[in-house]
Design an enzyme around this catalytic site. Structure first.
Site, PDB file in Angstrom:
ATOM      1  CG  PHE A 164      47.849  33.374   3.901  1.00 20.73           C
ATOM      2  CD1 PHE A 164      46.924  34.203   3.277  1.00 20.73           C
ATOM      3  CD2 PHE A 164      48.745  33.946   4.787  1.00 20.73           C
ATOM      4  CE1 PHE A 164      46.885  35.576   3.558  1.00 20.73           C
ATOM      5  CE2 PHE A 164      48.716  35.317   5.065  1.00 20.73           C
ATOM      6  CZ  PHE A 164      47.779  36.130   4.447  1.00 20.73           C
ATOM      7  CE  LYS A 178      51.869  34.275  10.979  1.00 21.15           C
ATOM      8  NZ  LYS A 178      50.822  35.276  11.010  1.00 21.15           N
ATOM      9  CG  ASP A 204      55.478  30.716   4.687  1.00 23.16           C
ATOM     10  OD1 ASP A 204      55.732  30.887   5.899  1.00 23.16           O
ATOM     11  OD2 ASP A 204      54.701  31.449   4.041  1.00 23.16           O
TER      12      ASP A 204
HETATM   13  N1  PLP Z   1      53.168  32.992   5.643  1.00 24.23           N
HETATM   14  C1  PLP Z   1      52.322  32.330   6.456  1.00 24.23           C
HETATM   15  C2  PLP Z   1      52.336  30.841   6.459  1.00 24.23           C
HETATM   16  C3  PLP Z   1      51.448  33.032   7.286  1.00 24.23           C
HETATM   17  O1  PLP Z   1      50.613  32.362   8.083  1.00 24.23           O
HETATM   18  C4  PLP Z   1      51.467  34.443   7.260  1.00 24.23           C
HETATM   19  C5  PLP Z   1      50.546  35.233   8.094  1.00 24.23           C
HETATM   20  O2  PLP Z   1      49.551  34.755   8.594  1.00 24.23           O
HETATM   21  C6  PLP Z   1      52.364  35.091   6.396  1.00 24.23           C
HETATM   22  C7  PLP Z   1      53.196  34.331   5.612  1.00 24.23           C
HETATM   23  C8  PLP Z   1      52.414  36.594   6.310  1.00 24.23           C
HETATM   24  O3  PLP Z   1      53.005  37.145   7.422  1.00 24.23           O
HETATM   25  P1  PLP Z   1      52.836  38.721   7.711  1.00 24.23           P
HETATM   26  O4  PLP Z   1      51.392  38.939   8.028  1.00 24.23           O
HETATM   27  O5  PLP Z   1      53.736  38.984   8.879  1.00 24.23           O
HETATM   28  O6  PLP Z   1      53.259  39.435   6.486  1.00 24.23           O
END
Ligand code: PLP
Length: 409
Positions: A145, A260, A231
Site C-alpha cells: 500500500f 504522516k 516507504d
Molecule cells: N504509504 C504507506 C505505507 C501508507 O501506509 C500510506 C497511507 O496509509 C500511504 C503511503 C499514503 O499516504 P497518504 O494517505 O498520506 O497519501
C-alpha cells in the site's frame, strides 16, 4: 458562522448525504483529542488504537506542536516555492541530519512523496544507469500500500484499489513480499531502476518480513545497481521502536519516503530524502507542489520531530510494544481466541482467524468501541492496533484488559 453538530447521529447523516462514500468508518463521531485519548460528541472518552494510521505518533494535539502551529500561522503560512521562506531550510537541515541524507524534498501527502520517489528513481535510471528511454521498471511487492493515485495503484495487487480505475501506468513489476529469491530474479533485468518496499506492510495487515529480508534487499540493489526506495510513511518516525523500521536491520535506503507523523498528524507533510547523486538530478521546473515545503508545514515538522526525540518515543514504542505483544500472546496461548499476534514496537496486529472475507474483525472493533477503545480492521480477520507512542505502561495494560474482555466474551 459554521453550524454546530449536536449529535453523532446528525454528523453521520450529513456525511452520508453530502460526502462521497469512499470510506466505511466506525459509527463514532469525534470532536476532541488529547494524547492517547479521543472524545465523541456525546462526551464519551476512547483510547485511540489507530493513531490516524500512524500519523499521530506524538499523541493528539501535542501542546508543543500546536504551539508551533499557532505561532507560525500568525507569521506566515504559504509563499509557494516561487520565493524562499525562512523555515524551509531549517526543516530540510533537521530531516537530513536526523535521517542521515544530503537532500530533502518536501511534499504534502504520502502518495505525493511516493510519486516523487518514482520520478526520482526513473530519472536516475535514465540519466545515471543508462536505461533506454521510456523503459524503466520499478519492482514493487504484492499486497503493498503506497497510496491512491493512478500511478501508485498501477503497482497494486488489491482489486478494490484497481477495479475500473484503468488504464494503468506501465513500468511496474510485482513480486512476492518477503521473498529474497524473487527480488534477485526481478532485479537482474537491466531496465530496473528501483525496488519499492514497505519495511513492514501496514495496510496488508502488519506483515513483518523475516529478519534479514531488508538487508538482502539492500544487497541485491547494490549488486544490480538499483535504488532501494523505502516507504516508511506508516512505519517511520519511531512507530516500530526505532526512528525507522529499516534501522532494525541497519539498512539505509537510497530513497527514504516519509509522511504522516512527520507533522504529528497536524498537517499533511511528507518528504523524500536522498543523496545529491539522485536528488540533484531534479532541476527547477521539473517537479514541485504549491504547498510542499510551506513555512507552516516546516515549523510543524521541526517541532514534531523534536518531540519524538525529546520524549524518547522510539524507546517507549519498543517497551510498550513488548508489553502489548506479551499480553496478547499470553491471551492467545490461554484461550485460542486469536490465531496470531505480530508487529514491531507499537505497530501490531492480531489475526483472528483464516477467513479474510469475514466480518469478525469489524464486529470486534464495534465491541472495542463500546468498551472505549477505537481500532479498525485492515481485513475481515485482522485488526491493527497502533496507539500514539506516548502511551504509558498503565494505559497499555488497561487497553489490553479491554481487548481481552471483548475477545473472551
Ligand atoms: N504509504 C504507506 C505505507 C501508507 O501506509 C500510506 C497511507 O496509509 C500511504 C503511503 C499514503 O499516504 P497518504 O494517505 O498520506 O497519501
Amino acid at each position: 458562522m459554521i453550524d454546530a453538530i449536536t449529535s453523532s447521529r446528525e454528523a453521520i447523516a450529513l456525511e452520508d448525504k453530502f460526502g462521497a462514500h469512499n470510506y466505511h468508518p466506525l459509527p463514532v463521531v469525534l470532536t476532541k483529542g488529547e494524547g492517547v485519548h479521543l472524545w465523541d460528541v456525546e462526551g464519551r472518552r476512547y483510547y485511540d488504537f489507530l493513531s490516524a494510521y500512524s500519523a499521530v505518533n506524538q499523541g493528539h494535539c501535542h501542546p508543543r506542536i500546536i504551539a508551533a502551529l499557532i505561532s507560525q500561522a500568525q507569521e506566515l503560512t504559504l509563499t509557494s516555492r516561487a520565493f524562499h521562506n525562512d523555515k524551509l531550510g531549517l526543516a530540510e537541515r533537521l530531516v537530513c541530519e536526523t535521517f542521515g541524507y544530503q537532500k530533502a524534498l518536501f511534499m504534502n501527502s504520502g502518495a505525493e512523496a511516493n510519486e516523487t520517489a518514482i520520478k526520482l528513481a526513473r530519472k536516475w535510471g535514465y540519466e545515471k544507469k543508462g536505461i533506454p528511454p521510456n523503459s524503466a521498471v520499478i519492482v514493487a511487492a504484492k499486497k503493498n500500500f503506497h497510496g491512491r493515485t493512478t500511478t501508485i495503484i498501477s503497482a497494486s495487487s488489491d482489486p478494490s484499489a484497481t477495479n475500473n480505475f484503468g488504464p494503468f501506468m506501465p513500468g511496474f513489476s510485482i513480486i512476492d513480499y518477503d521473498d529474497v529469491g524473487a527480488i534477485e530474479k526481478a532485479l537482474s533485468d537491466p531496465c530496473v531502476c528501483g525496488l519499492w518496499l514497505e519495511p513492514i506492510q501496514g495496510e496488508a495487515g502488519v506483515y513483518v518480513p523475516h529478519d534479514g529480508y531488508l538487508k538482502a534487499a539492500a544487497a541485491a540493489c547494490k549488486k544490480n545497481n538499483v535504488l532501494l526506495m523505502m516507504d516508511e510513511i506508516q512505519t517511520g518516525i519511531a512507530r516500530t521502536g526505532k526512528m525507522l523500521a529499516a534501522d532494525h536491520e541497519s539498512v539505509r535506503p537510497d530513497l527514504l519516503i516519509l509522511g504522516k507523523a512527520l507533522s504529528g498528524g497536524v498537517l499533511p507533510v511528507s518528504c523524500v530524502l536522498a543523496d545529491d547523486e539522485v536528488m540533484m538530478l531534479i532541476k527547477p521546473g521539473q517537479h514541485g507542489s504549491t504547498f510542499g515545503g510551506n513555512p507552516l508545514a516546516a515549523a510543524v515538522c521541526m517541532e514534531s520531530l523534536q518531540v519524538v526525540k525529546d520524549e524518547g518515543l522510539a524507546e517507549n514504542a519498543e517497551r510498550m510494544g513488548k508489553i502489548f505483544r506479551a499480553r496478547m500472546t499470553a491471551l492467545m496461548n490461554r484461550t485460542r481466541v486469536i490465531k496470531l499476534v505480530r508487529g514491531k514496537g507499537l505497530l501490531n496486529a492480531i489475526v483472528i482467524n483464516d477467513t479474510e472475507e469475514s466480518d469478525t474483525a469489524w464486529n470486534l472493533c464495534m465491541a472495542f468501541m463500546k468498551e472505549g477503545l477505537l481500532a479498525k480492521p485492515t481485513h475481515g480477520n485482522i485488526i491493527r492496533l497502533a496507539p500514539p507512542l506516548v502511551i504509558t505502561e498503565e494505559q497499555i495494560h488497561e487497553c489490553c484488559d479491554i481487548i481481552e474482555k471483548c475477545l473472551t466474551q
